[in-house]
Design an enzyme around this catalytic site. Structure first.
Site, short mmCIF file in Angstrom:
data_model
loop_
_atom_site.label_atom_id
_atom_site.label_comp_id
_atom_site.label_asym_id
_atom_site.label_seq_id
_atom_site.Cartn_x
_atom_site.Cartn_y
_atom_site.Cartn_z
N HIS A 17 0.96 -1.03 0.26
CA HIS A 17 0.06 0.18 -0.10
C HIS A 17 0.82 1.18 -0.02
O HIS A 17 1.58 1.59 1.01
CB HIS A 17 -1.04 -0.09 1.22
CG HIS A 17 -1.94 1.16 1.13
ND1 HIS A 17 -3.11 0.99 1.53
CD2 HIS A 17 -1.82 2.34 0.95
CE1 HIS A 17 -3.83 2.13 1.29
NE2 HIS A 17 -3.07 3.06 1.23
N HIS A 59 1.71 5.29 -1.57
CA HIS A 59 1.06 6.67 -2.45
C HIS A 59 2.28 7.31 -3.09
O HIS A 59 3.06 7.75 -2.28
CB HIS A 59 0.42 7.68 -1.57
CG HIS A 59 -0.88 7.36 -1.03
ND1 HIS A 59 -2.15 7.23 -1.60
CD2 HIS A 59 -1.10 6.48 0.14
CE1 HIS A 59 -2.90 6.77 -0.76
NE2 HIS A 59 -2.57 6.21 0.12
N LEU A 60 2.68 7.15 -4.40
CA LEU A 60 3.72 7.58 -4.77
C LEU A 60 3.51 8.94 -5.56
O LEU A 60 4.44 9.73 -5.88
CB LEU A 60 4.39 6.48 -6.13
CG LEU A 60 5.20 5.75 -5.60
CD1 LEU A 60 5.67 4.82 -6.75
CD2 LEU A 60 6.32 6.16 -4.76
N ASN A 88 -5.10 7.42 -5.94
CA ASN A 88 -6.03 8.56 -5.55
C ASN A 88 -5.05 9.91 -6.29
O ASN A 88 -4.84 10.72 -5.49
CB ASN A 88 -6.42 8.75 -4.35
CG ASN A 88 -4.91 8.76 -3.50
OD1 ASN A 88 -4.00 8.29 -4.00
ND2 ASN A 88 -5.03 9.36 -2.33
N LYS A 112 -9.31 -0.34 -5.98
CA LYS A 112 -9.46 0.48 -4.77
C LYS A 112 -10.65 0.98 -4.48
O LYS A 112 -11.17 1.82 -5.19
CB LYS A 112 -8.10 1.48 -4.54
CG LYS A 112 -8.41 2.41 -3.27
CD LYS A 112 -7.70 1.31 -2.17
CE LYS A 112 -8.01 2.19 -0.80
NZ LYS A 112 -6.77 2.87 -0.42
N HIS A 158 -4.95 -0.53 5.75
CA HIS A 158 -4.42 0.29 6.93
C HIS A 158 -5.44 -0.11 8.25
O HIS A 158 -5.89 1.00 8.45
CB HIS A 158 -4.22 1.53 6.55
CG HIS A 158 -4.94 2.11 5.69
ND1 HIS A 158 -6.39 2.18 6.14
CD2 HIS A 158 -5.02 2.76 4.61
CE1 HIS A 158 -7.14 2.85 4.96
NE2 HIS A 158 -6.03 3.15 4.01
N LEU A 202 -5.38 9.20 7.80
CA LEU A 202 -6.53 8.42 8.13
C LEU A 202 -6.53 6.99 7.40
O LEU A 202 -5.82 6.74 6.50
CB LEU A 202 -7.42 9.35 6.89
CG LEU A 202 -8.12 10.70 7.51
CD1 LEU A 202 -8.81 11.61 6.46
CD2 LEU A 202 -8.87 10.38 8.78
N ASP A 254 1.26 2.73 3.59
CA ASP A 254 0.39 3.81 3.48
C ASP A 254 1.24 5.20 3.47
O ASP A 254 0.74 6.21 3.88
CB ASP A 254 -0.73 3.99 4.43
CG ASP A 254 -1.93 4.78 4.06
OD1 ASP A 254 -2.02 5.01 2.90
OD2 ASP A 254 -2.65 5.31 4.70
N HIS A 282 3.03 14.68 1.89
CA HIS A 282 2.27 15.97 1.67
C HIS A 282 3.44 17.00 2.12
O HIS A 282 4.23 16.95 3.27
CB HIS A 282 1.20 16.34 2.71
CG HIS A 282 -0.05 15.24 2.40
ND1 HIS A 282 -1.00 15.70 1.37
CD2 HIS A 282 -0.33 14.10 2.82
CE1 HIS A 282 -2.00 14.84 1.33
NE2 HIS A 282 -1.64 13.69 2.03
N ALA A 295 -4.08 14.94 5.69
CA ALA A 295 -3.84 13.60 6.32
C ALA A 295 -2.92 12.73 5.57
O ALA A 295 -2.92 12.87 4.16
CB ALA A 295 -5.34 12.72 6.32
O1 DOR Z 1 -3.78 9.91 5.64
C1 DOR Z 1 -3.88 9.28 4.54
N1 DOR Z 1 -3.32 9.90 3.43
N2 DOR Z 1 -4.94 8.49 4.39
C2 DOR Z 1 -5.41 8.15 3.09
O2 DOR Z 1 -6.41 7.18 2.84
C3 DOR Z 1 -4.87 8.93 1.81
C4 DOR Z 1 -3.37 9.35 2.16
C5 DOR Z 1 -3.33 10.43 1.16
O3 DOR Z 1 -3.48 10.06 -0.23
O4 DOR Z 1 -2.50 11.31 1.49
ZN ZN Z 2 -3.42 4.94 1.38
#
Ligand code: DOR
Ligand code: ZN
Length: 352
Positions: free
Chosen positions: A17, A19-20, A45, A103, A178, A223, A251, A255, A267
């Site tokens: 899991h 996020h790139l 996403n 997803k 998660h 989250l 996860d 940011h 988040a």
């Molecule tokens: O904390 C999170 N950040 N939870 C998620 O489900 C998405 C992720 C994000 O893409 O920043």
């Molecule tokens: Zn995630």
């Protein structure tokens, strides 16, 4: 796996899991994952979300192009499920050979989830097709109704959405992503072998006090949010149990510093700089370093029906300090990134 007090050697892990992001942000963070993991399941996403096979294949190409030339890292792509995703699209995704899951974000649950599913009942035909072709469904397990307390959203999702969904689709392979509560551990434990879960380093290492005591700590905000200690203990017990339904998914979600340290902070916790070291820390605290390899390197591959990695990596006991910031850029331009546990000492280090 071999293990001494000073050193652990294990099969190279995978991240189920991740996020790139895209563009300059992706170029900044992808090398951290590629250094640790052989493969990763890439979250869809983006803005706009990756809803078609063509978009997933184009995104995969951009990831490969952003990696160092000598990297052997394999991005495993996913589609973002919407109310309008067709059975035909998931079949096309499966046939591409590069899309490994779909997803489900409940609409409004988290970052870039606006286009998510408004009611899982609306996508039953697509889920039935996925069950038929063996394409796993990954779920962000939070029910997003305004009247549901943020700390209760995972349990509400299980009771009102996930349990009915798995009853309607008993053969569908599902990864509950998660997980953060004892309720989720019990649900996965009591479900059939087609239901598994990923666990993040932050949910294994910390409870919600880390986020809220002594001030608000935005770099502990993700989250689903961190929960109380009794839930963390259930997560640790699951991760270190040797049960193959529980495996690694960081996860890691970058940011920029100012987007986190803001009146409305985003988040997401960036952990790819030290992911395997963070898991080693959690497993050592639980006296279960001997269970790390199954969790980090075997069970996820087995669940996804992929071969286990052949290479090995070594962690040595060595004190080092996580940097305060790392170079990063988002769509607005250059901006620093605060890595998880910035400025803190870690006691395990992955060898180059
Ligand atoms: O904390 C999170 N950040 N939870 C998620 O489900 C998405 C992720 C994000 O893409 O920043
Ligand atoms: Zn995630």
């Amino acid at each position: 796996m071999s293990q001494s007090l000073q050193q652990i050697t294990l099969t190279r892990p995978d991240d189920w899991h991740l996020h790139l992001r895209d563009g300059a942000a992706m170029a900044a963070v992808a090398p951290y994952s590629a250094r640790q993991f052989h493969r990763a399941i890439i979250m869809p996403n983006l803005r706009p979300p990756v809803t078609t096979t063509a978009q997933a294949l184009a995104y995969r190409r951009r990831i490969l192009d952003a990696l160092p030339a000598d990297s052997n890292f394999q991005p495993l792509m996913t589609l973002y499920l919407t109310d309008n995703t067709t059975a035909e699209e998931v079949r096309r995704a499966r046939d591409s050979g590069h899309v490994h899951a779909v997803k489900l974000y409940p609409a409004g649950a988290t970052t870039n989830s606006d286009a998510g599913v408004t009611d899982p009942g609306k996508v039953d035909d697509t889920l039935a097709a996925m069950a038929e072709i063996g394409l796993p469904l990954l779920v962000h397990g939070e029910m997003t109704r305004d009247d549901i307390d943020v700390f209760d959203r995972e349990k509400a999702f299980i009771d009102h959405q996930l349990a009915p969904l798995t009853e309607r689709h008993p053969d569908l392979r599902v990864v509950f992503e998660h997980i953060t509560t004892r309720d989720a551990v019990e649900f996965v434990h009591d479900s059939g072998p087609n239901v598994a879960a990923t666990l993040t380093p932050q949910h294994l290492l910390f409870n919600r006090n880390a986020m809220l005591v002594g001030g608000m700590h935005p770099h502990f905000y993700c989250l689903p949010v961190l929960k109380r200690e009794s839930h963390r203990q259930a997560l640790i017990a699951a991760a270190t149990s040797g049960n193959p339904k529980f495996f690694l998914g960081t996860d890691s979600a970058p940011h920029a510093k100012d987007a986190k340290e803001s009146a409305c902070g985003c988040a997401g916790i960036f952990s790819a700089h030290a992911a395997i070291e963070l898991y080693a820390t959690a497993f050592e605290q639980a006296g279960a370093l001997n269970r790390l390899e199954g969790f980090a390197s075997h069970f996820g591959a087995d669940f996804y029906g992929l071969p286990r990695n052949k290479e090995q990596v070594t962690l040595v006991r060595q004190d080092w300090q996580v940097p305060d910031t790392l170079p990063f850029a988002d769509t607005r331009g250059e901006a620093p990134l605060v890595p998880f546990l910035a400025g803190e000492a870690l006691h395990w280090k992955l060898q180059p």
